[in-house]
Enzyme design. Structure first.
Site, PDB file in Angstrom:
ATOM      1  N   CYS A  62      -8.238  60.164  25.391  1.00  0.00           N
ATOM      2  CA  CYS A  62      -7.347  60.035  26.543  1.00  0.00           C
ATOM      3  C   CYS A  62      -6.649  58.691  26.504  1.00  0.00           C
ATOM      4  O   CYS A  62      -6.900  57.866  25.626  1.00  0.00           O
ATOM      5  CB  CYS A  62      -8.140  60.168  27.843  1.00  0.00           C
ATOM      6  SG  CYS A  62      -9.359  58.851  28.072  1.00  0.00           S
ATOM      7  N   ASP A 118     -36.825  16.287   3.268  1.00  0.00           N
ATOM      8  CA  ASP A 118     -37.980  16.918   3.901  1.00  0.00           C
ATOM      9  C   ASP A 118     -38.974  17.208   2.771  1.00  0.00           C
ATOM     10  O   ASP A 118     -38.578  17.353   1.608  1.00  0.00           O
ATOM     11  CB  ASP A 118     -37.537  18.216   4.572  1.00  0.00           C
ATOM     12  CG  ASP A 118     -38.719  19.020   5.071  1.00  0.00           C
ATOM     13  OD1 ASP A 118     -39.546  18.459   5.799  1.00  0.00           O
ATOM     14  OD2 ASP A 118     -38.810  20.212   4.704  1.00  0.00           O
ATOM     15  N   CYS A 135       6.441  18.730   5.018  1.00  0.00           N
ATOM     16  CA  CYS A 135       6.480  20.028   5.696  1.00  0.00           C
ATOM     17  C   CYS A 135       5.143  20.311   6.364  1.00  0.00           C
ATOM     18  O   CYS A 135       5.086  20.781   7.499  1.00  0.00           O
ATOM     19  CB  CYS A 135       6.786  21.140   4.692  1.00  0.00           C
ATOM     20  SG  CYS A 135       8.372  20.980   3.859  1.00  0.00           S
ATOM     21  N   ASP A 137     -35.273  22.345   9.845  1.00  0.00           N
ATOM     22  CA  ASP A 137     -34.678  21.020   9.684  1.00  0.00           C
ATOM     23  C   ASP A 137     -33.276  20.938  10.277  1.00  0.00           C
ATOM     24  O   ASP A 137     -32.565  19.956  10.034  1.00  0.00           O
ATOM     25  CB  ASP A 137     -34.617  20.646   8.194  1.00  0.00           C
ATOM     26  CG  ASP A 137     -35.987  20.481   7.580  1.00  0.00           C
ATOM     27  OD1 ASP A 137     -36.860  19.896   8.246  1.00  0.00           O
ATOM     28  OD2 ASP A 137     -36.206  20.956   6.456  1.00  0.00           O
ATOM     29  N   CYS A 142       6.651  20.538   0.687  1.00  0.00           N
ATOM     30  CA  CYS A 142       6.188  19.172   0.425  1.00  0.00           C
ATOM     31  C   CYS A 142       5.190  18.787   1.512  1.00  0.00           C
ATOM     32  O   CYS A 142       4.985  19.515   2.492  1.00  0.00           O
ATOM     33  CB  CYS A 142       7.348  18.179   0.392  1.00  0.00           C
ATOM     34  SG  CYS A 142       8.134  17.931   1.994  1.00  0.00           S
TER      35      CYS A 142
END
Length: 819
Positions: A82, A502, A19, A705, A16
């Site tokens: 290694c 623009d 929670c 922009d 729910c």
């Protein structure tokens, strides 16, 4: 705090909205986390990490009873020689924010990684090892994709419903059948007897509670003991109260007042069955809310025809590497992002951009994974794999947006935080009032009322109201070529009072052309073009390309420029064949003390026609003025008219002269013009419009922009199918068509309206039915709300909210493309 890394993980046990709130608060207690939100609808938590570790996050969620989902995978690692290699490989994995544990085995060349899935997956782990110098590939992935998990969740919920239903049906028939079927009560009394009937009901109801219904106790009881009750606590309390009362009435009737020995086993069983049925329906509906993402994921084919060492073989898409040459046959899906190296064809990119017309592709053109090839054959070089592909970026953007919390949800969150404890208090108060004032049998009435309040008030609908609408709305938007990168943009865009554009590349095609040349000196047009195109060859400005194209069309030879200097917002200064050239705006001529009077009339004529005047001076004297025009996009005027029809004002911000800008604005019907704005002045222009008109959306190309996009309340970037990662924007339009602006506004409005409908229903449902469940109608009607009906109503409220959100899947674009 700033500069952290975003992390998305999956949280279990959320039943729910309460929670989700408690999980959020648990994460808030982890040092080094910010911007935390937990989405109940999709079970995901979003956060920004600064110096927190995955183990801290997992520990906090586990302590709160909402554990993070973990996955463990095995990777085959090469290049290990290694112990120090092992240490470096482990360090590379452990440096990832979502990794809980990483172990690398030198003997068998395998890495075992335990991590929190979400924004991290096997591809991220493989890439981290490979970049550390240890090439790897997935060996055995035990994880499942989200769709598979959702199917498993639905399947489990279905099995639980069938189990509970089969056990509950005899209980319901034995008890309720006696009330509604004539002769049923007498038949029971004459055959098995009432005590045996109650014993059968006791056994079957107990099985319902401890088998399919055990999840309510497994999750609800610990939450109750931590004084943090959730929905599971309410169901556990309600069902247990009915079962306990009935058990006492069956086995210890002497402990109850005279006339109170009745059983409510059927109520306990039916409550659990109906709520499980509601969860099953919820799981099915929630599975459909993420359908858009699954469809996008399904676009990418699983294999690719890869050329390696002269041989072409089908390889799993996970094994394709950057640089591989991939062969594409007619009608096939493009396997992965790449650049065409051979062949030509038309590609259907509608599933990515929303544009229906196929796009011509040839050498050097980009192709996007998931799109569909036409009749031609292509070979292309892979340029992006895994999380770096356009499709993966789109999916990631949608998931990020779906995980956001809108401001409109704030009220619901505050209510949910205190809702369950308040409901328990109301239920206790209801029981007390009935015990004090109720008619006989008071204990029976008190039990029915108290259990009904507990069951009907589960806040599932409130928790689902906002996130489900966001999930479906943003998913549908993506299918229409509109990507909401930030969920909050949904609400801010709905509040927009003005849309500012623009000009170049947004309202116009972004490909200017030289339309007129007016001379002021002895040189010919070809001479001027020859020198001007040489000077502009090092410029990246679109006007430079227009001058070069004009020279190319005339076939003039273009010399090399010796020096070059770009002056932002003004023009350029260059030296060509010993001549000093100044090319740019009237402002640049004034700055360089170059007289322009000889061509003033020509420049004014160009401006009146909506064209940009570009001055060319050679050796300190004006030589010519070029008229450069950038044609408006076919849909620009229709988009402006559509915005006006919605009551939204429009503006244009451009560096062009006032006369040129006004001409274009008049042609398109734009309300306000900010002209002669230098690149660094766009932010100030946006801010001024915000102060004057209110919430502003700015539409730009997402490259130069970026500052204005960031300053705007909502930044809308006009992108392309191959460039979607525009960080400054809140919304990305996958095609270059401005109809996406209208569609984005319409989707925003419809999604917010859907959210408000859901919130109203969720609040109204609880506000209206809690008093009814408490028995407020009993004095007038003599009837009480049965706990079974309360459970059914509670389940239906969640299903209603989900069904309402799913209506957004059927949204059609407000404007159709012209292609």
């Amino acid at each position: 705090m700033s500069g952290g890394a975003g992390l998305r993980i999956e949280v279990q046990g959320l039943s729910c909205a309460g929670c989700a709130g408690r999980a959020e608060r648990a994460l808030s207690g982890v040092p080094g986390l910010s911007d935390i939100s937990v989405n109940f609808a999709n079970g995901q938590a979003h956060m920004v990490l600064h110096d927190a570790r995955a183990t801290d996050i997992a520990r906090a969620l586990r302590a709160a009873n909402y554990p993070a989902r973990e996955e463990t995978i095995s990777l085959t690692v090469s290049g290990l020689s290694c112990a120090s290699c092992v240490a470096r490989a482990e360090a590379a994995l452990n440096a990832l924010p979502a990794v809980l544990e990483a172990r690398v085995n030198l003997a068998n060349g395998t890495a075992y990684v335990r991590y929190l899935p979400g924004s991290t997956d096997a591809g991220v782990l493989v890439r981290a090892l490979t970049e550390a110098g240890y090439p790897s590939r997935m060996k055995d992935d035990h994880g499942e994709d989200q769709a598979a998990r959702r199917r498993a969740e639905i399947g489990q919920a279905r099995r639980q419903v069938w189990t509970a239903g089969l056990l509950t049906l005899p209980v319901f028939a034995l008890e309720m059948g006696s009330h509604v079927i004539p002769g049923m009560h007498a038949l029971i009394m004459d055959t098995i007897g009432m005590t045996t009937s109650w014993l059968v009901q006791f056994v079957l109801t107990t099985l319902v509670l401890i088998w399919p219904g055990r999840q309510f106790y497994r999750l609800g009881v610990p939450a109750l003991l931590k004084v943090a009750p959730d929905m599971n606590s309410l169901v556990a309390l309600g069902a247990s109260a009915a079962w306990a009362y009935s058990t006492v009435a069956l086995f210890l009737p002497a402990f109850l007042p005279q006339g109170s020995s009745a059983v409510y086993f059927e109520a306990a069983a039916v409550i659990v069955t109906l709520i499980l049925t509601g969860r099953w329906l919820e799981a099915r509906a929630k599975g459909r809310t993420g359908a858009a993402i699954q469809r996008l994921i399904g676009l990418q084919p699983r294999t690719a025809r890869v050329e390696r060492k002269g041989n072409i073989t089908d390889l799993p898409i996970e094994e394709v590497a950057v640089g591989d040459i991939i062969h594409l046959r007619p009608g096939e899906k493009v396997a992965i992002d790449g650049e065409v190296v051979e062949g030509s064809s038309y590609i259907d990119e509608s599933m990515i951009t929303g544009e229906p017309a196929p796009v011509a592709k040839g050498p050097s053109d980009a192709v996007v994974g998931g799109t569909v090839n036409g009749a031609g054959a292509l070979s292309f070089r892979a340029t992006a794999v895994g999380h770096d592909t356009v499709l993966a970026q789109i999916v990631s953007m949608i998931e990020e947006a779906q995980g956001a919390k809108l401001p409109v949800q704030a009220l619901a969150d505050r209510v949910v935080r205190i809702f369950v404890p308040v409901v328990i208090a109301i239920a206790l108060l209801t029981v007390a009032v009935w015990l004090i004032l109720g008619p006989q049998p008071v204990l029976t009435h008190a039990l029915v009322a108290g259990v009904s309040v507990l069951i009907i008030a589960c806040p599932c609908a409130m928790g689902l109201a906002t996130p489900t609408s966001i999930m479906v709305g943003t998913g549908r938007a993506a299918e229409l070529g509109v990507l909401f990168r930030k969920g909050e943009a949904l609400q801010r865009l709905d509040e927009a009072q003005i849309v500012a554009f623009d000009k170049t590349g947004t309202l116009t095609r972004g490909k200017p052309e030289v339309t007129r040349i007016s001379l002021a000196a002895e040189q010919t047009e070809d001479d001027i073009l020859r020198l001007a195109s040489a000077a502009q060859s090092k410029s990246e400005h679109p006007i430079a390309r227009a001058i070069e194209d004009a020279a190319a069309r005339r076939g003039v030879d273009i010399p090399q420029a010796k020096t070059f200097q770009a002056i932002a917002g003004h023009g350029i200064i260059a030296e060509v064949e010993g001549h000093a050239l100044v090319i740019g705006s009237a402002r640049l001529m004034t700055r360089e003390a170059i007289e322009t009077g000889a061509l003033t009339d020509a420049a004014q004529s160009l401006a009146a026609a909506g064209q940009t005047a570009i001055y060319i001076a050679i050796d300190g004297k004006l030589a010519a003025v070029f008229g450069v025009a950038d044609a408006v996009k076919p849909t620009s005027r229709a988009v402006i008219e559509a915005l006006h029809a919605k009551g939204i004002k429009t503006a244009m911000i451009t560096g062009d002269s006032t006369a040129t800008a006004q001409s274009i604005a008049q042609e398109l019907g734009i309300d306000h013009v900010e002209a002669e704005v230098l690149p660094d002045g766009k932010v100030a222009a946006v801010r001024a419009l915000q102060e004057r008109f209110g919430v502003l959306a700015f539409v730009g190309d997402g490259i130069n922009d970026a500052p204005a996009l960031a300053q705007a309340d909502v930044g809308i970037a006009v992108g392309t199918g191959t460039d979607v990662a525009i960080e400054a924007a809140d919304v990305v339009l996958m095609s270059g068509d401005l109809i996406g602006v209208v569609n984005a506004l319409d989707l925003s409005h419809r999604t917010l309206r859907n959210i408000r409908q859901n919130l109203f229903w969720a609040f109204a449902y609880n506000a209206a039915l809690i008093p009814v469940a408490a028995g407020v109608l009993y004095p007038a009607t003599g009837t009480m709300l049965s706990p079974m009906l309360a459970a059914g109503a509670m389940a239906l409220s969640s299903v209603f909210v989900l069904s309402n959100a799913l209506r957004l899947k059927r949204l059609h674009p407000a404007m159709e493309g012209t292609a």
